[in-house]
Design an enzyme around this catalytic site. Structure first.
Site, short mmCIF file in Angstrom:
data_model
loop_
_atom_site.label_atom_id
_atom_site.label_comp_id
_atom_site.label_asym_id
_atom_site.label_seq_id
_atom_site.Cartn_x
_atom_site.Cartn_y
_atom_site.Cartn_z
N GLU A 3 -0.86 11.68 -6.70
CA GLU A 3 0.18 11.47 -7.71
C GLU A 3 -0.35 11.65 -9.14
OE1 GLU A 3 -0.47 9.65 -5.11
OE2 GLU A 3 1.26 8.57 -4.33
N LYS B 231 -6.76 -12.55 1.07
CA LYS B 231 -6.40 -13.73 0.29
C LYS B 231 -6.71 -14.97 1.13
CE LYS B 231 -3.22 -14.91 -3.28
NZ LYS B 231 -1.95 -14.64 -3.94
N THR C 135 0.53 13.29 0.03
CA THR C 135 -0.59 12.34 -0.02
C THR C 135 -1.18 12.21 1.38
OG1 THR C 135 0.79 10.43 0.47
CG2 THR C 135 0.54 11.00 -1.84
N TRP D 80 -8.36 -14.59 -4.06
CA TRP D 80 -8.65 -13.23 -3.60
C TRP D 80 -10.13 -13.06 -3.28
CZ3 TRP D 80 -4.54 -10.88 -2.21
CH2 TRP D 80 -3.36 -10.98 -2.94
P1 ADP Z 1 -3.42 8.12 -0.05
O1 ADP Z 1 -2.83 7.20 -1.08
O2 ADP Z 1 -2.46 8.47 1.01
O3 ADP Z 1 -4.77 7.70 0.46
P2 ADP Z 1 -4.60 9.81 -2.06
O4 ADP Z 1 -5.58 10.77 -1.53
O5 ADP Z 1 -3.73 10.25 -3.15
O6 ADP Z 1 -3.69 9.45 -0.83
O7 ADP Z 1 -5.39 8.49 -2.43
C1 ADP Z 1 -5.36 7.84 -3.68
C2 ADP Z 1 -6.04 6.51 -3.57
O8 ADP Z 1 -7.42 6.65 -3.25
C3 ADP Z 1 -6.06 5.67 -4.82
O9 ADP Z 1 -4.84 5.00 -5.03
C4 ADP Z 1 -7.21 4.70 -4.54
O10 ADP Z 1 -6.81 3.64 -3.71
C5 ADP Z 1 -8.16 5.55 -3.77
N1 ADP Z 1 -9.23 6.05 -4.67
C6 ADP Z 1 -9.35 7.27 -5.22
N2 ADP Z 1 -10.46 7.37 -5.96
C7 ADP Z 1 -11.10 6.17 -5.89
C8 ADP Z 1 -12.31 5.64 -6.44
N3 ADP Z 1 -13.12 6.36 -7.20
N4 ADP Z 1 -12.61 4.35 -6.15
C9 ADP Z 1 -11.81 3.59 -5.37
N5 ADP Z 1 -10.66 4.05 -4.82
C10 ADP Z 1 -10.31 5.32 -5.07
#
Ligand code: ADP
Length: 548
Positions: free
Chosen positions: A332, A448, A186, A453
């Site tokens: 994931e 918060k 990730t 929130w």
């Molecule tokens: P990391 O968690 O290390 O940033 P990832 O590239 O797997 O690695 O990121 C996944 C995360 O990116 C998601 O859990 C979410 O928070 C964010 N994310 C992905 N797509 C979107 C989207 N369309 N809108 C908002 N957040 C997003």
């Protein structure tokens, strides 16, 4: 009992769902289809699936000669080009695991990924040899294969071209469909990168689903340019879905700048592209400044990885006739999780209603199930109002992390999975009555204040509508009375005066509750971002928090 025994298992052929099976199709039916690749020196090289797969088979043979056995990891440290794509095809189909390293990870994260994976061979772009230097000492006893345009490789490294030329193509075996195929870490927005090991079966099911009309709508008639690098989340799954249907591919090399992308979108008549909101944002600014470009062939521009503001969706449609397709996912989740294609019920709805739908993260992909859990542990109703942490499951969703001591029984120690095996995403969402997910925030990014929130994603989207704001991040800082209060950190739009806090409050008046308004405004030149374009809020929070 004189009755004849009857079969109770399905009488269906048990053909393993592997990338090798997926590649057999493209090789027999679409060997002539184009793969266009921008190399390190900027040249466009045209090849075909047939040639690419022949090279992928030589690569498989070469890896075997270097001692790589089934299940061993082969790392790549490369931009998005044809020889990297060959590794996506050749390494997993030969039974080994492709470990795509993110070339933009900080050195300590990279070191963590390499040590955890224990890679047997590393394939590196010559242009990235120096970038790899800080972690090279971790793998001194393993072969390095260097991809160069002129055969000039560092002492001790193996030249990719001569290596492949020295081997005959190796027929792909039939790996077990549950065997690991690709390993991707990730991007580490909220902590150390975590290794996600995806099986062959998961890759094939993800590819099939991604190609569906309600998803990316990919076919043999498509030409796809991934403006997300191959090292992000399995190349967003596109190398496999394109191969499955026989779609042509355009690989942009190292360059994801707007001018370079538009050039390829036009010259290669690209029908589908995909990238993070930052890319969409840069491309929009460039298109606005350079009228007269013809993107009429572009049918789909998938945007994901971070929230896509409604203002961007509107601007693309109104000014350039391009419909953006918003999608949510994680490394994931393969990455395809949800996608916001306008449903038939809204086909005749006013543009505003359609934009509002497109700005949600959309509905779950087929075979992906979703639910959201409130802080008190109950599942929230699908009423677009109640917020909770999104949980997902599906046949390509990770069930534990690579190398984690709890592999196979994640629920025991790891708080990323629920006791009944769903992945806890860390994203706080509402879900609408028809299943449209709206991401409100990352759990750790919420503000918060006074026990309530503040939805920073919503606040950011509203502030982005202000003409003088090019980029904005809302972060929480500790506050004695309220617990936390929001700070706005902004990048001023070119040609505009910096707004004052008063301007921001005037802009937000009547649109958000009074207590949502940021207390402080900080102006910066750029926002710190991760390699996948996400704002590093943890870092910003440290920078703007008063010392305690
Ligand atoms: P990391 O968690 O290390 O940033 P990832 O590239 O797997 O690695 O990121 C996944 C995360 O990116 C998601 O859990 C979410 O928070 C964010 N994310 C992905 N797509 C979107 C989207 N369309 N809108 C908002 N957040 C997003």
């Amino acid at each position: 009992d004189a009755r004849r025994p009857i079969a109770v298992v399905g009488l269906t052929m048990d053909i393993p769902l592997t990338t090798a099976a997926l590649l057999r199709r493209v090789d027999t039916l679409f060997a002539h289809k184009a793969i266009v690749s921008r190399e390190a020196d900027g040249r466009l090289v045209r090849t075909t699936y047939g040639a690419c797969l022949a090279e992928a088979r030589r690569l498989a043979a070469a890896m075997r000669a270097l001692g790589v056995r089934p299940g061993d990891r082969v790392a790549t440290f490369c931009w998005s080009h044809a020889r990297h794509l060959q590794a996506f095809y050749g390494i997993p189909a030969s039974g080994a695991i492709l470990h795509m390293l993110n070339v933009r990870l900080p050195a300590d994260d990279l070191a963590h990924a390499i040590t955890e994976a224990d890679d047997s061979v590393v394939i590196v772009d010559a242009a990235l040899w120096e970038a790899f230097a800080p972690v090279r000492h971790l793998i001194t006893d393993r072969p390095f294969v260097v991809i160069s345009d002129d055969g000039d490789v560092p002492a001790g490294a193996i030249d990719h071209t001569s290596l492949l030329a020295a081997h005959e193509p190796h027929e792909f075996p039939e790996p077990d469909e549950r065997a690991g195929a690709v390993l991707c870490h990730t991007s580490g927005t909220t902590g150390r990168p975590k290794g996600v090991l995806t099986s062959h079966r998961a890759l094939v099911l993800h590819a099939l689903t991604q190609a569906l009309p309600d998803m990316l709508d990919l076919s043999e008639r498509s030409t796809v340019l991934a403006a997300a690098h191959l090292f992000h989340a399995n190349g967003w799954g596109l190398p496999f879905s394109c191969a499955l249907v026989g779609a042509s591919q355009v690989l942009p090399g190292a360059r994801l700048d707007a001018a370079g992308l538009v050039e390829l979108l036009e010259s290669e008549r690209v029908t589908h592209t995909a990238g993070v909101p930052t890319i969409a944002h840069d491309l929009l600014a460039w298109l606005d400044a350079h009228p007269g470009h013809d993107l009429s062939r572009l049918r789909t521009m998938l945007v994901g990885g971070a929230a896509l503001p409604e203002a961007t969706i509107r601007a693309y449609d109104e000014r350039h006739g391009v419909r953006l397709l918003h999608s949510w996912g994680m490394t994931e989740t393969g990455p395809l999780g949800t996608l916001a294609r306008v449903p038939s019920e809204l086909a005749d709805a006013p543009a505003d209603a359609q934009y509002a739908w497109q700005a949600t993260q959309g509905r779950p992909a087929p075979l992906v199930e979703i639910r959201a859990r409130a802080e008190d542990g109950t599942l929230v109703p699908w009423d677009s109002a109640a917020a909770g942490e999104l949980e997902v499951r599906g046949p390509w969703v990770a069930s534990s992390y690579f190398g984690s001591p709890v592999a196979g029984r994640p629920q025991a120690v790891n708080d990323t999975w629920t006791a009944d095996g769903w992945l806890r995403t860390g994203d706080v969402v509402t879900i609408g009555p028809t299943g449209a997910v709206s991401v409100i925030d990352r759990a750790k990014d919420l503000v918060k204040s006074g026990g309530e929130w503040i939805r920073s994603a919503a606040l950011e989207a509203l502030l982005l509508e202000h003409a003088s704001i090019a980029e904005v991040a809302i972060v929480a800082v500790p506050h004695d009375r309220w617990g936390e209060r929001p700070v706005a950190i902004i990048v001023v739009a070119p040609g505009h005066e910096a707004p004052t806090l008063h301007d921001l409050h005037a802009h937000l008046a009547d649109r958000v509750p009074r207590w949502w308004r940021p207390d402080t405004l900080t102006i910066v030149d750029t926002l710190p971002r991760t390699s996948s374009g996400k704002v590093r809020k943890a870092l910003l929070r440290q920078e703007v928090s008063p010392p305690r």
